[in-house]
Design a protein around this motif. Structure first.
Motif, PDB file in Angstrom:
ATOM      1  N   VAL A   1       0.856  -1.182   0.000  1.00 21.69           N
ATOM      2  CA  VAL A   1       0.000   0.000   0.000  1.00 21.69           C
ATOM      3  C   VAL A   1       0.887   1.225   0.000  1.00 21.69           C
ATOM      4  CG1 VAL A   1      -1.756   1.281   1.244  1.00 21.69           C
ATOM      5  CG2 VAL A   1      -1.763  -1.211   1.302  1.00 21.69           C
ATOM      6  N   GLN A   2       0.679   2.065  -0.974  1.00 13.99           N
ATOM      7  CA  GLN A   2       1.423   3.323  -0.988  1.00 13.99           C
ATOM      8  C   GLN A   2       0.600   4.344  -0.212  1.00 13.99           C
ATOM      9  OE1 GLN A   2       4.470   4.274  -2.479  1.00 13.99           O
ATOM     10  NE2 GLN A   2       4.059   6.163  -1.310  1.00 13.99           N
ATOM     11  N   PHE A   3       1.152   4.869   0.865  1.00 16.65           N
ATOM     12  CA  PHE A   3       0.393   5.809   1.688  1.00 16.65           C
ATOM     13  C   PHE A   3       0.478   7.198   1.086  1.00 16.65           C
ATOM     14  CE2 PHE A   3      -0.764   3.969   5.946  1.00 16.65           C
ATOM     15  CZ  PHE A   3      -0.702   2.669   5.504  1.00 16.65           C
ATOM     16  N   THR A   4      -0.679   7.875   1.071  1.00 14.93           N
ATOM     17  CA  THR A   4      -0.688   9.266   0.625  1.00 14.93           C
ATOM     18  C   THR A   4      -1.483  10.070   1.636  1.00 14.93           C
ATOM     19  OG1 THR A   4      -2.663   8.818  -0.646  1.00 14.93           O
ATOM     20  CG2 THR A   4      -0.562   8.734  -1.835  1.00 14.93           C
ATOM     21  N   SER A   5      -1.401  11.364   1.455  1.00 17.63           N
ATOM     22  CA  SER A   5      -2.030  12.213   2.469  1.00 17.63           C
ATOM     23  C   SER A   5      -3.560  12.176   2.365  1.00 17.63           C
ATOM     24  CB  SER A   5      -1.538  13.650   2.304  1.00 17.63           C
ATOM     25  OG  SER A   5      -1.823  14.070   0.989  1.00 17.63           O
ATOM     26  N   ASP A   6      -4.129  11.774   1.205  1.00 15.86           N
ATOM     27  CA  ASP A   6      -5.588  11.754   1.124  1.00 15.86           C
ATOM     28  C   ASP A   6      -6.167  10.388   1.419  1.00 15.86           C
ATOM     29  OD1 ASP A   6      -4.562  10.570  -1.068  1.00 15.86           O
ATOM     30  OD2 ASP A   6      -5.905  11.511  -2.515  1.00 15.86           O
ATOM     31  N   MET A   7      -5.369   9.541   1.954  1.00 17.81           N
ATOM     32  CA  MET A   7      -5.821   8.181   2.239  1.00 17.81           C
ATOM     33  C   MET A   7      -6.688   8.159   3.497  1.00 17.81           C
ATOM     34  SD  MET A   7      -3.202   5.151   2.046  1.00 17.81           S
ATOM     35  CE  MET A   7      -3.547   3.839   0.942  1.00 17.81           C
TER      36      MET A   7
ATOM     37  N   LEU B   1       3.224  -4.370   3.059  1.00 21.28           N
ATOM     38  CA  LEU B   1       4.246  -3.354   2.933  1.00 21.28           C
ATOM     39  C   LEU B   1       3.543  -2.000   2.930  1.00 21.28           C
ATOM     40  CD1 LEU B   1       7.107  -2.348   2.418  1.00 21.28           C
ATOM     41  CD2 LEU B   1       6.709  -2.668  -0.011  1.00 21.28           C
ATOM     42  N   ALA B   2       3.723  -1.257   3.987  1.00 23.52           N
ATOM     43  CA  ALA B   2       3.107   0.068   4.089  1.00 23.52           C
ATOM     44  C   ALA B   2       4.157   1.083   3.674  1.00 23.52           C
ATOM     45  CB  ALA B   2       2.622   0.315   5.507  1.00 23.52           C
ATOM     46  N   ASP B   3       4.084   1.472   2.426  1.00 21.22           N
ATOM     47  CA  ASP B   3       5.135   2.330   1.891  1.00 21.22           C
ATOM     48  C   ASP B   3       4.893   3.781   2.282  1.00 21.22           C
ATOM     49  OD1 ASP B   3       7.494   1.942   0.669  1.00 21.22           O
ATOM     50  OD2 ASP B   3       6.653   1.399  -1.300  1.00 21.22           O
ATOM     51  N   GLU B   4       5.930   4.387   2.724  1.00 19.98           N
ATOM     52  CA  GLU B   4       5.897   5.803   3.098  1.00 19.98           C
ATOM     53  C   GLU B   4       4.743   6.105   4.047  1.00 19.98           C
ATOM     54  OE1 GLU B   4       7.804   8.500   0.294  1.00 19.98           O
ATOM     55  OE2 GLU B   4       6.763   7.300  -1.225  1.00 19.98           O
ATOM     56  N   ILE B   5       4.758   5.405   5.133  1.00 16.74           N
ATOM     57  CA  ILE B   5       3.650   5.503   6.096  1.00 16.74           C
ATOM     58  C   ILE B   5       3.500   6.925   6.637  1.00 16.74           C
ATOM     59  CG2 ILE B   5       5.046   4.813   8.080  1.00 16.74           C
ATOM     60  CD1 ILE B   5       2.587   3.229   9.029  1.00 16.74           C
ATOM     61  N   ASN B   6       4.579   7.677   6.654  1.00 14.25           N
ATOM     62  CA  ASN B   6       4.474   9.011   7.244  1.00 14.25           C
ATOM     63  C   ASN B   6       3.891  10.048   6.276  1.00 14.25           C
ATOM     64  OD1 ASN B   6       6.758   8.768   5.731  1.00 14.25           O
ATOM     65  ND2 ASN B   6       8.032  10.045   7.070  1.00 14.25           N
ATOM     66  N   ARG B   7       3.465   9.586   5.104  1.00 15.89           N
ATOM     67  CA  ARG B   7       2.762  10.529   4.228  1.00 15.89           C
ATOM     68  C   ARG B   7       1.272  10.585   4.573  1.00 15.89           C
ATOM     69  NH1 ARG B   7       5.433  13.155   0.763  1.00 15.89           N
ATOM     70  NH2 ARG B   7       7.378  12.351  -0.116  1.00 15.89           N
ATOM     71  N   ALA B   8       0.777   9.562   5.215  1.00 17.97           N
ATOM     72  CA  ALA B   8      -0.641   9.528   5.555  1.00 17.97           C
ATOM     73  C   ALA B   8      -0.905  10.415   6.771  1.00 17.97           C
ATOM     74  CB  ALA B   8      -1.076   8.098   5.837  1.00 17.97           C
TER      75      ALA B   8
ATOM     76  N   PHE C   1       1.001 -12.305  10.693  1.00 15.30           N
ATOM     77  CA  PHE C   1       0.713 -11.004  10.129  1.00 15.30           C
ATOM     78  C   PHE C   1       1.875 -10.078  10.438  1.00 15.30           C
ATOM     79  CE2 PHE C   1      -1.050  -6.707  10.943  1.00 15.30           C
ATOM     80  CZ  PHE C   1      -1.347  -6.379   9.633  1.00 15.30           C
ATOM     81  N   PHE C   2       2.499  -9.618   9.360  1.00 15.57           N
ATOM     82  CA  PHE C   2       3.633  -8.707   9.555  1.00 15.57           C
ATOM     83  C   PHE C   2       3.370  -7.420   8.814  1.00 15.57           C
ATOM     84  CE2 PHE C   2       5.688 -12.952   9.358  1.00 15.57           C
ATOM     85  CZ  PHE C   2       6.071 -13.016  10.679  1.00 15.57           C
ATOM     86  N   VAL C   3       3.794  -6.345   9.398  1.00 16.88           N
ATOM     87  CA  VAL C   3       3.782  -5.087   8.679  1.00 16.88           C
ATOM     88  C   VAL C   3       5.227  -4.649   8.512  1.00 16.88           C
ATOM     89  CG1 VAL C   3       3.168  -2.657   8.736  1.00 16.88           C
ATOM     90  CG2 VAL C   3       1.529  -4.369   9.481  1.00 16.88           C
ATOM     91  N   VAL C   4       5.595  -4.408   7.265  1.00 21.89           N
ATOM     92  CA  VAL C   4       6.883  -3.770   7.026  1.00 21.89           C
ATOM     93  C   VAL C   4       6.546  -2.375   6.545  1.00 21.89           C
ATOM     94  CG1 VAL C   4       9.019  -3.794   5.729  1.00 21.89           C
ATOM     95  CG2 VAL C   4       7.979  -5.943   6.443  1.00 21.89           C
ATOM     96  N   ALA C   5       6.808  -1.403   7.384  1.00 23.62           N
ATOM     97  CA  ALA C   5       6.473  -0.041   6.996  1.00 23.62           C
ATOM     98  C   ALA C   5       7.747   0.663   6.584  1.00 23.62           C
ATOM     99  CB  ALA C   5       5.824   0.687   8.164  1.00 23.62           C
ATOM    100  N   THR C   6       7.647   1.495   5.611  1.00 22.41           N
ATOM    101  CA  THR C   6       8.821   2.299   5.268  1.00 22.41           C
ATOM    102  C   THR C   6       8.479   3.743   5.548  1.00 22.41           C
ATOM    103  OG1 THR C   6       8.288   2.810   2.982  1.00 22.41           O
ATOM    104  CG2 THR C   6       9.339   0.677   3.419  1.00 22.41           C
ATOM    105  N   GLN C   7       9.479   4.471   5.825  1.00 26.08           N
ATOM    106  CA  GLN C   7       9.267   5.844   6.235  1.00 26.08           C
ATOM    107  C   GLN C   7      10.392   6.683   5.675  1.00 26.08           C
ATOM    108  OE1 GLN C   7       7.903   7.025  10.286  1.00 26.08           O
ATOM    109  NE2 GLN C   7      10.033   7.485  10.590  1.00 26.08           N
ATOM    110  N   ASN C   8      10.028   7.829   5.166  1.00 26.27           N
ATOM    111  CA  ASN C   8      11.063   8.751   4.736  1.00 26.27           C
ATOM    112  C   ASN C   8      11.612   9.435   5.966  1.00 26.27           C
ATOM    113  OD1 ASN C   8      10.725   8.184   2.035  1.00 26.27           O
ATOM    114  ND2 ASN C   8       9.048   9.670   1.870  1.00 26.27           N
ATOM    115  N   PRO C   9      12.839   9.884   5.882  1.00 30.01           N
ATOM    116  CA  PRO C   9      13.368  10.599   7.046  1.00 30.01           C
ATOM    117  C   PRO C   9      12.467  11.763   7.374  1.00 30.01           C
ATOM    118  CG  PRO C   9      15.123  10.069   5.533  1.00 30.01           C
ATOM    119  CD  PRO C   9      13.865   9.647   4.869  1.00 30.01           C
ATOM    120  N   VAL C  10      12.288  11.999   8.647  1.00 33.65           N
ATOM    121  CA  VAL C  10      11.272  12.924   9.136  1.00 33.65           C
ATOM    122  C   VAL C  10      11.456  14.327   8.589  1.00 33.65           C
ATOM    123  CG1 VAL C  10      10.098  13.700  11.200  1.00 33.65           C
ATOM    124  CG2 VAL C  10      11.340  11.546  11.203  1.00 33.65           C
ATOM    125  N   THR C  11      12.683  14.668   8.284  1.00 33.68           N
ATOM    126  CA  THR C  11      12.938  16.040   7.868  1.00 33.68           C
ATOM    127  C   THR C  11      12.290  16.388   6.538  1.00 33.68           C
ATOM    128  OG1 THR C  11      15.021  15.150   7.087  1.00 33.68           O
ATOM    129  CG2 THR C  11      15.087  16.434   9.117  1.00 33.68           C
TER     130      THR C  11
END
Lengths: 684, 318, 305
Positions: C64-70, C101-108, C138-148
């Motif tokens: 799942v690609q996370f976006t801000s409108d999710m 795979l929760a991609d870019e979780i910090n975009r949501a 059940f595993f979640v592999v989340a990816t996150q961009n650096p917070v900055t």
């Protein structure tokens, strides 16, 4: 209104117990009303704690205090002096229980409690009361711990346990201070109105008075022989001599031209010539012993004949007895050496001989006539004395505690009519017979015999051992002791009064037993003698520990006794004892101790550091081995084995899942040690 | 900070050398002071009186009693010391507050594995004491209030930890600097104008600002609408296909800006920003904060609020 | 069993080059039943790693690609009204899979993040009052961009606690970079990977992890680490008990991937960084990694007193 401080319940129990127990001795000794006042106040306080009553107001408190002051004045006639003071203190202290509005008051109550407890020891000092005081101390200390622990859910018993630990830990230092702190001379004169005249010998004697004394079983003194004990027939404890006879009463006296200082020597200070001469002529069997004298309020002390002593404030009188410089108000312990058979007074001064020949101008004509007749018949003084003694032995004389009354010519009446009497009758008539025949004679008063404690090495001399006998002066042998009573009742000398009276007739004996209240139950007798043994040791070791004993002891320890040395000793003692407990309390139980393999790890670690191997402060064992192996390949093999062994013990075997299964494997222990040794050998 | 006399400064410097500030301090002989209390003195006085009494009456037991009291006092020194020694004080959490009011700092008191510590009193100078006991191997926590006298980091004074247990004859204490500080946010001061840019409207809060995914209403289904946006419940109620409308979340985020308050005192600006942070949070509106050197992206929630306030509190603080 | 684990690691390593340690950590995280957070810049092979893991352990995989409108529903699923049956039918979201795979979780937005994280914690989803369990494992592999990076909603600390480990892949070494450039598309390789372990074998391996022995000395060491993290003055707030249990389980799994059935302190030291860093905030203000290193240096491995 200010909020009232609530003593924690767990502390209150001990506080009230301690204060009640501390007051009990005074409740028993003092006037009856004290008990009433104390119980009234204590009950009130308990009801306050239970929430049944409120703390009394100021008016009530002041009126209780005023009542106590009034009653004290009524009972003692004064508010000052120890007795009245202690009474007031006990009342005020119990009243303070009803004024605990702040925590501070609770402190004051407890500190006062210690003080009240201490005053108990002014009145009595025997072992039992000391033990009692000591037990109450626990409660007071527990209360002190309790008020410092404000939490509510504390078990009261835990404080008692902690108090016991504190008290026990305070003991070593207390004993040390007791032994070494110098006994300073009194700062000012204390007058105790507790010390009233006691039963015991008085400075004069009339027929019937010693018999009266014999009805008391009270302890006179204890004797402990150091080394060989004197045989029973020699146990004559001289107290006084009576030289003056007025026809009825014998009294202590000196001729007018002789002053007391001429006949008394204080050998610890100065030895006059007569004393030195006496010392020089000392010969024959000698006995050393210690006497612990109960308080008598009198000056004279007791010892066997020809006593020598060197102790502060104890003097020797030229009639071979001891005196104290001041009345004995507390129990007194002194050590004497006696030469029981040495000749003494062969060169007695003329005044002494003449003074001891005096008789009243008139009276006792029959006795005097008889004496003159027998002296004339006898070839010598010795034969005359033997003749008089034979009279007592052969004629029908009775030894009794209840002699019939005598007429004005007492000696005549006794010798020729009643012929029943106690020791003073025999001594008195014998002395008169001697003087009438021109032989100087005087009465000696004191005690004879003593009961051996089956548990100890000491004798108990009681009031019923009181005795009177005679001393005569003969030109060849000086002053010689004679006991006419021994002719009438030899058991008295051999086995004591009880035996003597029994052999005379059972009704006397039972009357005697009744009079002095001796129990005939064997178990009680055993208990009594055990108790007596303790009391004897208490008196001789604790109460009898005085400046002299202390100085001797300190001399033994320090060589020379100087204030500096004593100060250093005290400081060192406090330091050592303090350090001991500091180590005991602070070191022990700081952290759980290490397992043997953990110690092994640190041993290896520090050994490696010492050898200059560069390692972090506390690497994992595996990492440690890797680091060291890289620097010292020679040790790699041994270290690898060490690591395997260590990890096996610490991480593989010692599983936390296996509840408490932590058996030390001695094989592992040995291997670990061996691998460490091999590795280290390969490094250095 | 009030001015200190020379002596006080010397004392502080000495104390600092002796007990340097640290977040965890275990009390040991270096750090513990011990002196008799007033009752301890009274106790010794009574011992001295008994000694004099014993000397005068030549009463060995009175002397013994006096020695006992002295010796008990001596033992009490060790026990009082022991009750405090081995206690570990650590700085715990912090409850920030607004400058001029109170914050709180948490102090952790823990015992060693073998020894319990009874009746310890903790306090800052000038505030009421807190009493606690710690059992062996356990830990107690307590919050102590601290007055926030200025914005930024308010450092706590030395904590006084004291114990008189077991006998109350001696007082053992230590003054510990846990290097503990409390965050003081600016005092919120109300201002009418919202110093904000962005959002639907720059005017302020008067027009309600939509959150990013706030439900706004229903409209008829237009082919192409996401299946997920269909309101199935209205279909079930036979009202036809309807689509749920959400306000657009992507744009229009509100930024609270330092620059918009030009002409005000710096502290005043911070206070005003602080007030707006609080009101926007209360109104459940997302907001961001832009300060000259730092910024926080718009968001909402407790963590966000804390982060923003922290930024305001520490603005310009070393 | 250990062979299977080793082979899995080798297989993943053939796709994600030069990152053996991270791969072993990721496998350990899986075996310890923990969720994984990978923090990196875009294009560092995060997705490839997740995909490869799923393939190797034959797990269902969704991305799942996370976006801000999710919206939360986009992850959890919705109830759809079926006009024929006139009933609501649940339509599962992508969360119903074994490896998400929760991609870019910090975009949501935090709300959407929260929905996922709750599902991770509870291992179940409640939709319209109906609670349904998620697959096991059940595993979640989340990816996150650096917070900055801008336009992100950083995960709050309370949520971060739900990830057992946080890894960072980092740039490849020069040698590996060359190999990467020369080789074929990594993602394609990952898709084509052959499964090494069956689902049963994975379950078995996870059961093995729990049997790995942790001695009293070791648990004592972990306890002292936790205590020091709380009292040592290094961090704003110390490690939670949950983190402590995670640390122990991760150490066990790490020990197992190394072929050992007992834990040694080195295991703990290796996993401490990934397990602890994302949960901690350094008090001094620097990176949590530095403070964690300091924690390791401060706590003696073997009890000293």
């Amino acid at each position: 209104m200010a909020r009232v401080y609530q003593v924690p319940q767990h502390a209150f129990i001990w506080l009230i117990t301690g204060s009640l127990l501390a007051s009990i001795p005074q409740m028993m000794n003092g006037p009856v009303w004290i008990a009433a006042v104390v119980l009234f106040l204590q009950c009130w306080r308990v009801l306050v704690q239970r929430g049944r009553l409120r703390m009394p107001g100021r008016v009530l408190r002041i009126s209780v205090l005023a009542t106590a002051v009034g009653l004290t004045l009524y009972s003692y006639g004064t508010l000052f002096g120890p007795d009245a003071g202690i009474t007031l203190l006990v009342c005020a202290f119990n009243l303070k229980l009803l004024e605990m509005n702040k925590m501070r008051d609770a402190y004051v109550v407890i500190v006062l409690n210690y003080f009240v407890l201490a005053t108990v020891l002014i009145v009595r000092q025997d072992f039992l009361i000391s033990l009692y005081v000591f037990v109450v101390l626990f409660f007071v200390t527990a209360a002190l711990i309790g008020i410092n622990q404000p939490e509510a859910n504390i078990r009261a018993r835990s404080q008692l346990r902690y108090a016991a630990a504190l008290v026990a830990q305070a003991f070593p230092l207390m004993i040390f201070l007791f032994v070494v702190v110098p006994r300073v001379a009194p700062l000012w004169e204390m007058k105790s109105d507790q010390k009233k005249a006691k039963t015991g010998m008085s400075d004069s004697m009339a027929p019937g008075e010693v018999a009266e004394l014999s009805r008391s079983a009270e302890l006179a003194f204890r004797v402990q022989f150091i080394g060989e004990a004197a045989p029973k027939p020699e146990r004559y404890w001289r107290g006084l001599t009576y030289s003056w006879y007025d026809g009825r009463r014998w009294s202590q006296a000196l001729p007018q031209n002789i002053s007391a200082s001429d006949v008394v020597a204080y050998p610890s200070r100065f030895k006059p010539r007569w004393y030195s001469d006496l010392e020089r002529s000392a010969a024959g069997p000698q006995y050393q012993y210690r006497i612990i004298l109960e308080p008598t309020s009198r000056e004279w002390l007791y010892a066997m004949t020809t006593p020598f002593i060197e102790q502060n404030n104890i003097g020797v009188v030229s009639d071979y007895r001891l005196i104290s410089a001041s009345p004995v108000t507390d129990s007194l312990s002194y050590t004497v050496k006696s030469y029981t058979r040495m000749p003494r007074g062969i060169d007695a001064p003329r005044w002494e001989k003449e003074f001891n020949l005096r008789l009243p101008a008139e009276g006792n004509p029959r006795s005097r006539a008889q004496a003159r007749e027998w002296r004339a018949q006898a070839g010598s003084d010795d034969q005359y004395i033997a003749r008089v003694m034979r009279m007592f032995r052969q004629q029908k004389f009775f030894y009794t505690l209840t002699p019939p009354p005598l007429g004005p010519d007492q000696v005549d009446d006794f010798l020729f009519r009643t012929r029943a009497g106690f020791c003073e009758h025999y001594a008195s008539s014998f002395a008169v017979m001697m003087r009438a025949a021109g032989i100087p004679a005087r009465i000696v008063a004191g005690y004879q015999g003593g009961e051996e404690n089956p548990l100890g090495t000491h004798l108990l001399v009681r009031q019923y051992d009181a005795h009177a006998w005679v001393e005569v002066w003969l030109p060849e042998s000086g002053w010689v002791e004679m006991d006419p009573t021994a002719m009438v009742a030899p058991e008295r000398i051999e086995s004591g009064l009880e035996q003597a009276l029994q052999s005379q007739g059972s009704e006397f004996a039972s009357a005697f037993n009744e009079a002095i209240g001796v129990s005939r139950l064997p178990i009680l007798k055993q208990l009594a003698s055990a108790m007596d043994y303790i009391e004897f040791n208490w008196a001789s070791i604790v109460l009898g520990y005085d400046g002299m004993t202390q100085t001797e002891l300190l001399k033994k320890w320090l060589g020379e006794v100087s204030p500096l040395r004593i100060a250093l000793l005290i400081a060192a003692g406090i330091g050592i004892i303090g350090l001991f407990f500091a180590v005991l309390l602070l070191w022990r139980g700081r952290r759980p101790s290490l397992e043997w393999w953990q110690k092994e790890y640190w041993r290896l670690h520090s050994a490696l550091r010492k050898r200059g191997v560069e390692i972090p402060d506390h690497p994992a064992p595996g990492r440690l081995v890797e680091l060291v192996s890289a620097q010292a390949p020679a040790a790699a093999e041994a270290l690898k084995q060490w690591r395997e062994c260590y990890e096996g013990v610490a991480y593989r075997a010692n599983s936390a899942n296996l509840n408490g299964m932590n058996k030390t494997n001695s094989f592992d222990k040995q291997s670990l040690k061996r691998f460490r040794r091999i590795a280290l050998r390969n490094i250095s | 900070m009030p001015k200190l006399s020379a002596v006080q400064q010397l004392y502080r410097r000495w104390l600092r050398r002796r007990i340097p500030p640290a977040t965890t301090v275990t009390l040991n002989q270096r750090r513990i002071f011990i002196l008799p209390t007033g009752y301890g003195m009274l106790f010794l006085l009574i011992a001295a009186m008994l000694f004099i009494g014993g000397i005068n009456y030549e009463n060995n037991l009175l002397l013994t009693f006096s020695f006992f009291l002295m010796s008990l006092f001596n033992v009490a020194i060790l026990h009082t010391f022991r009750n405090l020694s081995g206690v570990t004080l650590s700085a715990g959490g912090m409850r920030a507050g607004f400058s001029g009011r109170h914050g709180a700092l948490e102090v952790l008191v823990s015992a060693g594995p073998r020894r319990s510590h009874t009746s310890l009193w903790l306090q800052w100078p000038g505030s009421p004491a807190r009493e606690m006991s710690v059992k062996a191997g356990e830990e107690q926590r307590t919050w102590l209030d601290i007055e926030l006298i200025h914005r930024g980091r308010v450092f706590a004074e030395r904590i006084r930890i004291e114990s008189r247990y077991p006998l109350g004859l001696l007082r053992a204490w230590s003054l510990v600097d846990l290097d503990h500080w409390c965050l003081a946010w600016p005092t919120p001061i109300e201002s009418a104008e919202c110093p904000a840019s962005g959002g639907d409207d720059d005017e302020g809060l008067h027009n309600s600002l939509a959150g990013n995914d706030d439900f706004d209403g229903l409209r008829s289904y237009i082919p192409g609408d996401s299946l997920r946006a269909i309101n199935w419940k209205s279909l079930a109620a036979e009202r036809g296909l309807q689509t749920k409308v959400f306000t657009d979340p992507a744009e229009g985020r509100r930024w609270l800006e330092w620059d918009r308050l030009a002409g005000m005192e710096p502290e005043m600006r911070l206070s005003s920003l602080c007030w707006w942070v609080l009101s926007l949070d209360e109104a459940n509106q997302p907001y961001g904060l832009r300060l000259p050197d730092q910024e926080v992206a718009p968001a909402i929630g407790l963590d966000h609020k804390q982060q923003t306030l922290r930024l305001l509190a520490l603005f310009g603080v070393q | 069993m250990q062979d299977v684990i080793r082979q899995s690691i080798t297989a993943v390593s053939s796709v994600v080059l030069g990152k053996e340690e991270q791969i072993r950590l990721a496998v350990s995280c899986l075996l310890a039943r923990g969720h994984l957070l990978i923090e990196d810049l875009p294009g560092m092979g995060k997705t490839t790693l997740a995909h490869a893991l799923a393939r190797v352990f034959s797990l269902d995989y969704r991305r799942v690609q996370f976006t801000s409108d999710m919206l939360p529903a986009d992850i959890l699923g919705v109830s759809i009204f079926n006009p024929q049956t006139r009933e609501f039918e649940p339509k599962d979201g992508p969360v119903f899979t074994q490896l998400l795979l929760a991609d870019e979780i910090n975009r949501a937005t935090p709300k959407t993040q929260g929905a996922l994280l709750e599902a991770m914690e509870e291992r179940q989803v409640t939709l319209d009052g109906l609670t349904r369990a998620l697959p096991d494992p059940f595993f979640v592999v989340a990816t996150q961009n650096p917070v900055t990076q801008s336009g992100t909603f950083p995960l709050p600390e309370s949520q971060l606690d739900r990830f057992l480990m946080r890894l960072s892949l980092g740039y490849p070494s020069a040698e590996m970079e060359l190999k990467l450039l020369a080789g074929s598309d990594r993602r394609q390789l990952a898709v084509n990977l052959k499964p090494v372990a069956s689902g049963e074998q994975l379950q078995h391996a996870m059961a093995e992890v729990r049997k790995v022995r942790a001695s009293r000395d070791l648990i004592d060491y972990i306890q002292r680490l936790l205590a020091y993290s709380r009292n040592g003055g290094l961090f704003v707030a110390g490690l939670s008990p949950r983190a402590g249990i995670g640390l122990l389980n991760a150490s066990r799994a790490w020990a197992l991937t190394g072929g050992r059935d007992y834990v040694i302190p080195e295991d703990v030291q290796v996993v401490l960084g990934p397990v602890a860093e994302h949960r901690l905030q350094s008090l001094a203000g620097g990176a949590a990694a530095t403070a964690t290193q300091k924690l390791l240096e401060s706590v003696p491995v073997v009890r000293r007193q």
